[in-house]
Enzyme design. Sequence first.
Site, PDB file in Angstrom:
ATOM      1  CE  LYS A 116      -4.197  -1.735   2.055  1.00 26.67           C
ATOM      2  NZ  LYS A 116      -5.147  -1.574   3.164  1.00 26.67           N
ATOM      3  CD  GLU A 200      -4.998   5.688   4.591  1.00 26.14           C
ATOM      4  OE1 GLU A 200      -6.165   5.588   4.998  1.00 26.14           O
ATOM      5  OE2 GLU A 200      -4.574   5.070   3.602  1.00 26.14           O
ATOM      6  CG  HIS A 235     -12.448  -5.000   8.187  1.00 21.72           C
ATOM      7  ND1 HIS A 235     -12.636  -3.669   7.915  1.00 21.72           N
ATOM      8  CD2 HIS A 235     -12.009  -5.063   9.463  1.00 21.72           C
ATOM      9  CE1 HIS A 235     -12.314  -2.958   8.974  1.00 21.72           C
ATOM     10  NE2 HIS A 235     -11.937  -3.770   9.933  1.00 21.72           N
ATOM     11  NE  ARG A 292     -10.193 -10.161  -5.155  1.00 20.46           N
ATOM     12  CZ  ARG A 292      -9.837  -9.285  -4.231  1.00 20.46           C
ATOM     13  NH1 ARG A 292      -8.565  -8.969  -4.086  1.00 20.46           N
ATOM     14  NH2 ARG A 292     -10.736  -8.720  -3.459  1.00 20.46           N
TER      15      ARG A 292
HETATM   16  C1  MV4 Z   1     -10.320   3.742   6.718  1.00 23.85           C
HETATM   17  C2  MV4 Z   1     -11.424   4.193   7.455  1.00 23.85           C
HETATM   18  C3  MV4 Z   1     -11.404   5.507   7.871  1.00 23.85           C
HETATM   19  N1  MV4 Z   1     -10.355   6.313   7.572  1.00 23.85           N
HETATM   20  N2  MV4 Z   1      -9.292   4.585   6.446  1.00 23.85           N
HETATM   21  C4  MV4 Z   1     -10.022   0.132   5.031  1.00 23.85           C
HETATM   22  C5  MV4 Z   1     -10.048  -1.314   4.781  1.00 23.85           C
HETATM   23  C6  MV4 Z   1     -11.436  -1.645   5.073  1.00 23.85           C
HETATM   24  N3  MV4 Z   1     -11.650  -3.038   5.255  1.00 23.85           N
HETATM   25  C7  MV4 Z   1     -11.691  -0.804   6.288  1.00 23.85           C
HETATM   26  N4  MV4 Z   1     -11.054   0.387   5.990  1.00 23.85           N
HETATM   27  C8  MV4 Z   1     -11.246   1.620   6.508  1.00 23.85           C
HETATM   28  N5  MV4 Z   1     -10.242   2.499   6.254  1.00 23.85           N
HETATM   29  C9  MV4 Z   1      -9.326   5.837   6.867  1.00 23.85           C
HETATM   30  N6  MV4 Z   1      -8.302   6.630   6.591  1.00 23.85           N
HETATM   31  C10 MV4 Z   1     -12.464   3.294   7.724  1.00 23.85           C
HETATM   32  C11 MV4 Z   1     -12.380   2.000   7.257  1.00 23.85           C
HETATM   33  C12 MV4 Z   1     -13.488   1.120   7.554  1.00 23.85           C
HETATM   34  C13 MV4 Z   1     -14.395   0.719   6.559  1.00 23.85           C
HETATM   35  C14 MV4 Z   1     -14.283   1.146   5.245  1.00 23.85           C
HETATM   36  C15 MV4 Z   1     -15.172   0.740   4.273  1.00 23.85           C
HETATM   37  C16 MV4 Z   1     -16.223  -0.114   4.611  1.00 23.85           C
HETATM   38  C17 MV4 Z   1     -16.366  -0.557   5.917  1.00 23.85           C
HETATM   39  C18 MV4 Z   1     -15.454  -0.155   6.900  1.00 23.85           C
HETATM   40  C19 MV4 Z   1     -15.604  -0.608   8.215  1.00 23.85           C
HETATM   41  C20 MV4 Z   1     -14.695  -0.214   9.158  1.00 23.85           C
HETATM   42  C21 MV4 Z   1     -13.638   0.642   8.828  1.00 23.85           C
END
Ligand code: MV4
Length: 512
Positions: A116, A200, A235, A292
């Site tokens: 990443k 981030e 997730h 993919r």
């Molecule tokens: C984030 C975020 C808030 N701020 N990054 C990234 C991977 C994904 N599985 C969860 N991720 C997130 N990255 C920043 N800078 C919040 C999440 C997040 C999330 C994102 C999309 C869909 C569901 C989520 C559930 C928890 C956290």
Amino acid sequence: MFKKILIANRGEIAVRVIRACHEMGIAAVAVYSDVDRASLHVRKADEAYPIGAPEASESYLNIEKILDVAERSGTEAIHPGYGFLSENAKFARACAGVGVKFIGPTAEAMEAMGSKTRARQAMEAAGIPIVPGTSRGLESLEQAGQAATRIGYPVMLKAAAGGGGKGMRLVHAPEDLKSALEEARSEAERSFGDGEIYIEKVIVNPRHIEMQILADEHLKTVYLGERECSLQRRHQKVVEEAPSPIVDSGMRCRMGEVAVRVAQAAGYTNAGTVEFLVDEQKNFYFLEMNTRLQVEHPVTELVTGLDLVHLQIRIAAGEPLPFQQDDVKIRGHAIECRIYAEDPDNNYFPSPGKITLLLAPSGPGIRRDSGMYEGWTVPMDYDPLLAKLIGYGTDREQAIGRLTRALSEYFVGGIKTNISLFRRILRHPDFRAAKIDTGFLDRLLKLKEDVGVEAPTDPRTVEVAVIAAGMFAALGPAAAGAGERGLENGSAGGNSKAASNWKSTAHREALR
Ligand code: MV4
């Protein structure tokens, strides 16, 4: 065009790819582990070869064994599906080494997106909007503290090798940074063998929206519209739809053009997905690229009328894309439910076993991509995704109506599935109003616990599933709906509230 393709996968996606091969007049070669001898992909393929023990490292992840089958069968190309070896640069390189075409991007493009921090550096250089933060691994606590102060708390720590939320930590205040960094690092080290962590800015209540792209080997790249994937649990995506209810044609065009630039900056070929986080003001930021075919590709197929697997195969055979960006039109609305063998009453724990009765929905606007059949035993060795049920309609409301109807026709006897969860999601006012930020599912599932239903510990629940299946066979769909709704609430066997609910639901159903 290829005459023979090997599918280095199992389950519903192997079946999906075999179908595309047959539609194109291509012979399909299956591989299977010891527990998959009787699986659907083996039955549907033209040839099938055993590749060993159930552990993925001995079978579906074993490059040597798979390439040995490719050679013995005279395979010209390999489709990796998703998961397993699909994003493994070493495998893509090994295929090229023995003169077999890997149906996917080059090893170099995969590697560019694999880290990443590396991807963020490349995208920053290409002028792609990324979530504010660092694009290099943190080297010390002091450096992390300085970066966090610059960005402003709260901040998010993420693993460079990450995915699936592993090695991710939300940090609210400077005094929590040290322990969060240590935890994130050790989790990343344990999960990926790589403890690199970057930082981030936190996007509050984000949506996860991803853009499908296709790139041929003649420098042409197009986007096929977005998918809304905000409904996740731990997730893991649960429901996906296309188009996103919050994306209008202007935003789609801007996002699509950014996605095309992402792909071009990585020298990308074949099908890929560019993931974005979208904030409450609808600003979007590049998150990562999945190199993919994805689980949720059918919703894009339904709203574009394109067959992504056909196109993947044609691109891999060296053909140019057979259409222009202007030819891609989004029409209607599609929603996908991921049907898992897991127990809603036991914290969605995997629930393998024998499928004693299977009644599968069909009808207008329904697509079902399934790897199961009646009499098949779901092995406990792999991801418990059984099938995907996709509803399609002229608009979102019709898609929801058709999907709800199809879910009520779906009956899987003998094992537990999460089918009941989708009925609860699809009828929820917030889902109907498309208010689906990333907290939706957690709120819904907490609500359920508040109702006071206990998780079953009683082996008789299994028996109830069989009885319910029998009821369906004897009495028809009213009984099946009742049976399954009963199971959703913890079933009989000591839980009188659930048992009476089961009866009253049965009564209601019978009166419909
Ligand atoms: C984030 C975020 C808030 N701020 N990054 C990234 C991977 C994904 N599985 C969860 N991720 C997130 N990255 C920043 N800078 C919040 C999440 C997040 C999330 C994102 C999309 C869909 C569901 C989520 C559930 C928890 C956290």
